[in-house]
Design an enzyme around this catalytic site. Structure first.
Site, PDB file in Angstrom:
ATOM      1  N   PRO A  67       0.797  -1.211   0.000  1.00 44.19           N
ATOM      2  CA  PRO A  67       0.000   0.000   0.000  1.00 44.19           C
ATOM      3  C   PRO A  67       0.833   1.266   0.000  1.00 44.19           C
ATOM      4  O   PRO A  67       1.790   1.389   0.749  1.00 44.19           O
ATOM      5  CB  PRO A  67      -0.798  -0.106   1.291  1.00 44.19           C
ATOM      6  CG  PRO A  67      -0.190  -1.225   2.067  1.00 44.19           C
ATOM      7  CD  PRO A  67       1.006  -1.697   1.359  1.00 44.19           C
ATOM      8  N   GLU A  68       0.456   2.180  -0.851  1.00 43.71           N
ATOM      9  CA  GLU A  68       1.066   3.508  -0.913  1.00 43.71           C
ATOM     10  C   GLU A  68       0.063   4.496  -0.307  1.00 43.71           C
ATOM     11  O   GLU A  68      -0.976   4.092   0.187  1.00 43.71           O
ATOM     12  CB  GLU A  68       1.396   3.853  -2.373  1.00 43.71           C
ATOM     13  CG  GLU A  68       2.206   2.766  -3.065  1.00 43.71           C
ATOM     14  CD  GLU A  68       2.554   3.067  -4.508  1.00 43.71           C
ATOM     15  OE1 GLU A  68       2.757   4.244  -4.836  1.00 43.71           O
ATOM     16  OE2 GLU A  68       2.633   2.126  -5.314  1.00 43.71           O
ATOM     17  N   ARG A 120       3.537 -11.626   3.702  1.00 45.83           N
ATOM     18  CA  ARG A 120       5.007 -11.650   3.745  1.00 45.83           C
ATOM     19  C   ARG A 120       5.602 -11.238   5.092  1.00 45.83           C
ATOM     20  O   ARG A 120       6.818 -11.272   5.254  1.00 45.83           O
ATOM     21  CB  ARG A 120       5.554 -10.772   2.608  1.00 45.83           C
ATOM     22  CG  ARG A 120       5.193 -11.353   1.248  1.00 45.83           C
ATOM     23  CD  ARG A 120       5.612 -10.465   0.098  1.00 45.83           C
ATOM     24  NE  ARG A 120       7.051 -10.487  -0.095  1.00 45.83           N
ATOM     25  CZ  ARG A 120       7.666  -9.804  -1.066  1.00 45.83           C
ATOM     26  NH1 ARG A 120       6.957  -9.064  -1.900  1.00 45.83           N
ATOM     27  NH2 ARG A 120       8.948  -9.884  -1.210  1.00 45.83           N
ATOM     28  N   HIS A 179      -2.871 -16.121   7.164  1.00 42.32           N
ATOM     29  CA  HIS A 179      -1.793 -15.163   7.447  1.00 42.32           C
ATOM     30  C   HIS A 179      -2.198 -14.096   8.458  1.00 42.32           C
ATOM     31  O   HIS A 179      -1.644 -13.005   8.472  1.00 42.32           O
ATOM     32  CB  HIS A 179      -1.319 -14.507   6.149  1.00 42.32           C
ATOM     33  CG  HIS A 179      -0.824 -15.488   5.138  1.00 42.32           C
ATOM     34  ND1 HIS A 179      -1.565 -15.861   4.041  1.00 42.32           N
ATOM     35  CD2 HIS A 179       0.310 -16.209   5.084  1.00 42.32           C
ATOM     36  CE1 HIS A 179      -0.875 -16.757   3.346  1.00 42.32           C
ATOM     37  NE2 HIS A 179       0.253 -16.990   3.951  1.00 42.32           N
TER      38      HIS A 179
END
Length: 274
Positions: free
Chosen positions: A2-3, A112, A93
DNA sequence: AATTGTACCTGTCAGC
DNA sequence: TGCTGACAGGTACAAT
């Protein structure tokens, strides 16, 4: 992942549900996400706190709490916050769960595991170094053309790595950097100090325009990104160069090329961007 | 001081 | 079908 536009969309999607909510319990499945303080202390301090406000600075989410602590999160590449009922099956996750006082819970999911959390008092802010050293907020009033001009002066660095440098401007990542440079008609490998005043003005306007457009379209979902309700964004439909190697430039028809610039995959039109 | 490379993780996709 | 390598919305830290 995300930006700035994605983090802002997450903030907006969560804020109405989280404001005034008490955190009844914190379940830590993956302690390494918590960077400071030590995870047991993090849980002790956060349990019983009431969320007052949800803010954003660059790509950071900041939860202000009823005490003077601030709960800081960076989602990095694949982090997500999901606001949901406890009976909904958990993604495998899921690394932290925050049980709320209204029958809902907030889950932190991160494929990740690059994301990070801090719980800080105002005087401890420098512990989160990236937050502490963040550059100007590009959509704020105090981000001006004059300021950008000044910050570019004498810089030999290429535009692409410069836009990705969070101490230069906060919140721009790989997708929006490429879209901004295409919109401004500037080559990602141009040295910053070679820009004419007119080119700097184009860059300034494109930074604001593209980030704003990203927010209006609720972010870009290419792989994993969803907002706090699990909804995808829409800006991926409006991308002009990012991820489009081989397709034709929407302006001149020449093929979009991909090249590693400063170690990051970079997409641009070699004809339109000089 | 300012760049550049490497590490952190998991998943996906192309090519053999 | 595997297997292998490249690559992915990011940044901290070490090495030049």
């Amino acid at each position: 992942m995300p930006e700035l536009p994605e983090v802002e969309t997450v903030r907006r999607s969560l804020a109405p549900h989280l404001m005034g909510r008490k955190i009844e319990e914190v379940k830590v499945i993956m302690p390494k996400i918590i960077k400071y303080p030590e995870s047991q202390r993090f849980v002790e301090l956060l349990t019983g706190e009431v969320i007052q406000e949800l803010k954003r600075r660059g790509k950071y989410l900041l939860f202000s709490l009823s005490s003077n602590y601030i709960w800081v999160t960076h989602l990095r590449m694949t982090g997500q916050y999901i606001y949901t009922k406890p009976q909904v099956p958990r993604d495998k996750h899921t690394h932290l769960i925050f049980i709320l006082d209204n029958g809902y819970e907030l889950r932190y999911v991160d494929i990740r595991k690059f994301g990070m959390m801090y719980l800080l008092r105002p005087e401890e802010f420098s512990v989160a170094k990236g937050l502490y050293t963040l550059g100007p907020e590009p959509l704020d009033k105090d981000f001006t053309l004059a300021q950008l001009k000044e910050r570019l002066a004498g810089k030999k660095r290429k535009l692409k790595p410069l836009l990705l440098d969070q101490t230069f401007v906060a919140g721009i990542g790989n997708i929006y950097a490429d879209e901004i440079l295409f919109d401004a008609g500037l080559h990602p490998e141009r040295e910053a100090m070679t820009l004419s005043p007119e080119e700097i003005e184009r860059l300034f306007k494109s930074i604001q325009k593209i980030l704003q457009l990203g927010i209006e379209n609720r972010g870009t979902s290419i792989r994993n990104y969803v907002d706090g309700q699990g909804n995808m964004g829409g800006f991926q439909k409006l991308l002009k160069v990012y991820g489009k190697a081989g397709s034709s430039c929407p302006v001149c028809g020449q093929p979009i090329v991909r090249k590693a610039v400063g170690g990051r995959g970079t997409y641009f039109c070699a004809n339109c961007q000089q």
